[in-house]
Every structure is written in structure tokens, then in C-alpha cells.
Write a protein that holds these residues in place. Structure first.
Motif, PDB file in Angstrom:
ATOM      1  N   CYS A   1       0.839  -1.219   0.000  1.00  0.00           N
ATOM      2  CA  CYS A   1       0.000   0.000   0.000  1.00  0.00           C
ATOM      3  C   CYS A   1       0.865   1.256   0.000  1.00  0.00           C
ATOM      4  N   ALA A   2       1.953   1.240   0.778  1.00  0.00           N
ATOM      5  CA  ALA A   2       2.836   2.404   0.840  1.00  0.00           C
ATOM      6  C   ALA A   2       3.470   2.669  -0.524  1.00  0.00           C
ATOM      7  N   TRP A   3       3.869   1.597  -1.224  1.00  0.00           N
ATOM      8  CA  TRP A   3       4.458   1.769  -2.553  1.00  0.00           C
ATOM      9  C   TRP A   3       3.445   2.344  -3.531  1.00  0.00           C
ATOM     10  N   ILE A   4       2.212   1.852  -3.482  1.00  0.00           N
ATOM     11  CA  ILE A   4       1.160   2.350  -4.380  1.00  0.00           C
ATOM     12  C   ILE A   4       0.916   3.832  -4.157  1.00  0.00           C
ATOM     13  N   GLU A   5       0.904   4.263  -2.890  1.00  0.00           N
ATOM     14  CA  GLU A   5       0.574   5.654  -2.568  1.00  0.00           C
ATOM     15  C   GLU A   5       1.727   6.613  -2.803  1.00  0.00           C
ATOM     16  N   ALA A   6       2.945   6.076  -2.954  1.00  0.00           N
ATOM     17  CA  ALA A   6       4.114   6.939  -3.074  1.00  0.00           C
ATOM     18  C   ALA A   6       4.152   7.727  -4.371  1.00  0.00           C
ATOM     19  N   ASP A   7       3.488   7.239  -5.409  1.00  0.00           N
ATOM     20  CA  ASP A   7       3.560   7.895  -6.715  1.00  0.00           C
ATOM     21  C   ASP A   7       2.323   7.491  -7.520  1.00  0.00           C
ATOM     22  N   PRO A   8       1.635   8.450  -8.152  1.00  0.00           N
ATOM     23  CA  PRO A   8       0.458   8.096  -8.967  1.00  0.00           C
ATOM     24  C   PRO A   8       0.785   7.058 -10.041  1.00  0.00           C
ATOM     25  N   ARG A   9       2.021   7.065 -10.552  1.00  0.00           N
ATOM     26  CA  ARG A   9       2.396   6.089 -11.573  1.00  0.00           C
ATOM     27  C   ARG A   9       2.401   4.677 -11.007  1.00  0.00           C
TER      28      ARG A   9
END
Length: 341
Positions: free
Chosen positions: A40-48
Motif C-alpha cells: 500500500c505504501a508503494w502504491i501511494e508513493a507515486d500516482p504512476r
């Protein structure tokens, strides 16, 4: 300065898509709570990241559906030669199937982004208001015909105002700033209270407690303290000092009231139309610039209409659809009519 060519951006995209596929594989293989938090943290770190993960998830689901569907399909014996009509029919079927597959991909991507981002959606109809307790302990107040989206994670709290007006009472949490997005503006708070209203060409901010920071587009970040407000446009932020009377007027809706202090009839009608399904209309330009004051309930605009007709040369005419037309009442003509009677 070092330039980066197309190959660099393509390399970044490939790396992001590869990481999205790797994380999806982890998610599909009985992940631990720590694994889920990291994903989840990786997904939220960047819109891409969110887009790449949605694509990977959609592709995964599509492949699983195809495997399942293939087991159930029994193909007829292949004809030695297809007629011209059969070829046209087959081409049409392939085009339809491709269109359906693309549509499924888009829907799956949207659902995936919303699912893994934990987005909640809140809205009100015309004339409706809501008080909503958010999961972090903050309180959201929604005015009539308003809409917001909220997302809370261990790293931050975000709310996007999509339509209308919202008031916030933020639970204090210095480790998780509370960001409110309103068009191009981002309003950040830790523990404070403020009101955000989307007007046709600007965002109106009113801070009633604590301090917030505001940024809009490329404009410098500004700090807005309690008792102050800001008029926010895509490329500018104008700070204003507000008196207690004006602050009370701006948040009167929280008590289901409209407070007027010398506004024009046109402005006042616009305020009441926020709470009415059938509008109050101005039928004579002479009515528009007349001014009125008073405190009226949002749930009963008849009080406002009665005050107009009592204190100003205005006549209200009811329409069959529930609308009201405001006309100018000519006192001289009325006196002449009374005398002739």
C-alpha cells in the motif's frame, strides 16, 4: 544540466511495471500484514505506481478469466474453407470481443486503484446536510449538494472536495498531516478547524481554529491562521482578515441558517437556491441590486420571501414547478390601482 531522453522515461516505466508485477505476486501468495502495508505504501508513493499496479491486477484477473473460460469452451470442427460471409461475421465478433476486453481492463483498473487506496465517498443531495465521523477521529460536515472523497493510511490523511462545501474539525496527529484538495489548491492541517467552499471561479477558505498552510499550482505556500481566510485561484492565493461577524456568516449553514448582511437580492437568492430543488428566479433587473439583511432557515425559504415582500418593493410569484419569480412592485402603479378601486 543533464537532459533525459525518451529512453530514460521508458526505462522508469518498465521498472515501475516490473515492481508492480512483483508486488502483485506477493499479494496473491498469502501476504503478511507487513507485506500488505509495504505494498500500500508503494502504491501511494507515486500516482504512476497506482496506475501500474492497477494494470498488473487487471491483466492478472483477465488471464485468470481466460483460463477459466477456455476450459468451458468446446470448439466446433474447423471448416476447410470459410466463406466470405463467415469471414465478415468472424471479424465483427473479434472486434466486439476486443472492445469488451478493453472495457473490462478500464473498469478493473479503476476498481483496483480505489480498493488499494482505501477511498471512501461521501455526498449530500440538494437540501441535505451530513455530519460524518471519519476513521481518524476527525469530523466532516457536508453542506447541501456536496461531494468529497477521503483516503486514510498510516502515512497520511487526504480528502478531496469534488463539489459544494465542507467544514472540517481535524483530529490532532502530527505524524499524519491532513490534506484537503480543492481543485488546484492543497490545504494542510494537523489539528484545526476550517471551511472550504467551491465557488464558480475560486475556492473560498475560512479558518476558525488553529493554522493551515495553502498551496495552489506554482504559487508560494501561504499560512492562514484562525480568524482569517483565503481566496484561492489556480495561480494565486489572496489572504484576508475576517471579522467575527463574517466568519459567523460563512459557517451559519452548520446551524441550517443563511445569514445575510446587506447582500443583494440576487446574491441572497443564489444562497437559498443551494437548498432548493426549484429555484428562486429574478424576473426584473430592478430587483437584483436591492439589498437585504436577516437570518433565515435553510429549510424554509418562505421566511426569506416574506421578508423580501415586506421590506422591499418586491413581489413573489409562484410557478407551477415550485419555482418562485421575483418581480419589482411599482408602488406608484399599486397606489393608482388602489385609488381606482
Amino acid at each position: 544540466m543533464q537532459a533525459s531522453g525518451p529512453g530514460s522515461s521508458c526505462g522508469d516505466r518498465d521498472a515501475i511495471e516490473a515492481e508492480a508485477a512483483r508486488l502483485l505476486a506477493r499479494l496473491e501468495n498469502d501476504p503478511s500484514p507487513q507485506d500488505e502495508a509495504e505494498i500500500c505504501a508503494w502504491i501511494e508513493a507515486d500516482p504512476r505506481h497506482a496506475v501500474a499496479f492497477a494494470r498488473a491486477e487487471a491483466a492478472w484477473d483477465a488471464s485468470e478469466r481466460l483460463k477459466s473460460a477456455a476450459a468451458d469452451i468446446t470448439l466446433p470442427p474447423l471448416q476447410p474453407t470459410l466463406s466470405e460471409e463467415d469471414q465478415r461475421r468472424l471479424s465483427r465478433n473479434i472486434m466486439v470481443a476486443a472492445g469488451v476486453a478493453i472495457l473490462l481492463f478500464i473498469v478493473a483498473a479503476i476498481v483496483t486503484v480505489r480498493t488499494y487506496s482505501g477511498i471512501e465517498h461521501f455526498e449530500t443531495g440538494v437540501g441535505q446536510m451530513r455530519d460524518i465521523a471519519l476513521e481518524d477521529g476527525s469530523t466532516l460536515h457536508l453542506n447541501s449538494d456536496s461531494e468529497v472523497e477521503a483516503r486514510f493510511t498510516s502515512n497520511g490523511r487526504k480528502v478531496r472536495v469534488l463539489k459544494g462545501e465542507a467544514s472540517f474539525e481535524i483530529s490532532h496527529d502530527p505524524d499524519r498531516p491532513f490534506d484537503v484538495e480543492a481543485r488546484a489548491a492543497v490545504i494542510r492541517a494537523v489539528g484545526t478547524a476550517f471551511n472550504v467552499r467551491l465557488r464558480p471561479s475560486l475556492v473560498e477558505l475560512t479558518v476558525t481554529h488553529g493554522t493551515v498552510t495553502v498551496q495552489s499550482g506554482d504559487s508560494p505556500q501561504q499560512q492562514v491562521v484562525a480568524g482569517s481566510g483565503a481566496v484561492i485561484q489556480p495561480r494565486s492565493i489572496a489572504l484576508t482578515r475576517l471579522g467575527p461577524r463574517l466568519i459567523e456568516q460563512r459557517i451559519a449553514w452548520r446551524e441550517q441558517m443563511v445569514e445575510l448582511d446587506g447582500e443583494t437580492v440576487e446574491q441572497a437568492a443564489g444562497e437559498f437556491n443551494r437548498y432548493r430543488k426549484a429555484p428562486i428566479l429574478i424576473g426584473d433587473t430592478r430587483v437584483s441590486a436591492l439589498r437585504i439583511g436577516g437570518r433565515f432557515r435553510t429549510t424554509d425559504s418562505r421566511e426569506f420571501l416574506a421578508a423580501l415582500q415586506t421590506s422591499l418593493p418586491v413581489r413573489a410569484v409562484d410557478g407551477e414547478d415550485g419555482s418562485v419569480m421575483l418581480l419589482y412592485r411599482d408602488e406608484t402603479a399599486s397606489a393608482g390601482d388602489d385609488a381606482s378601486e
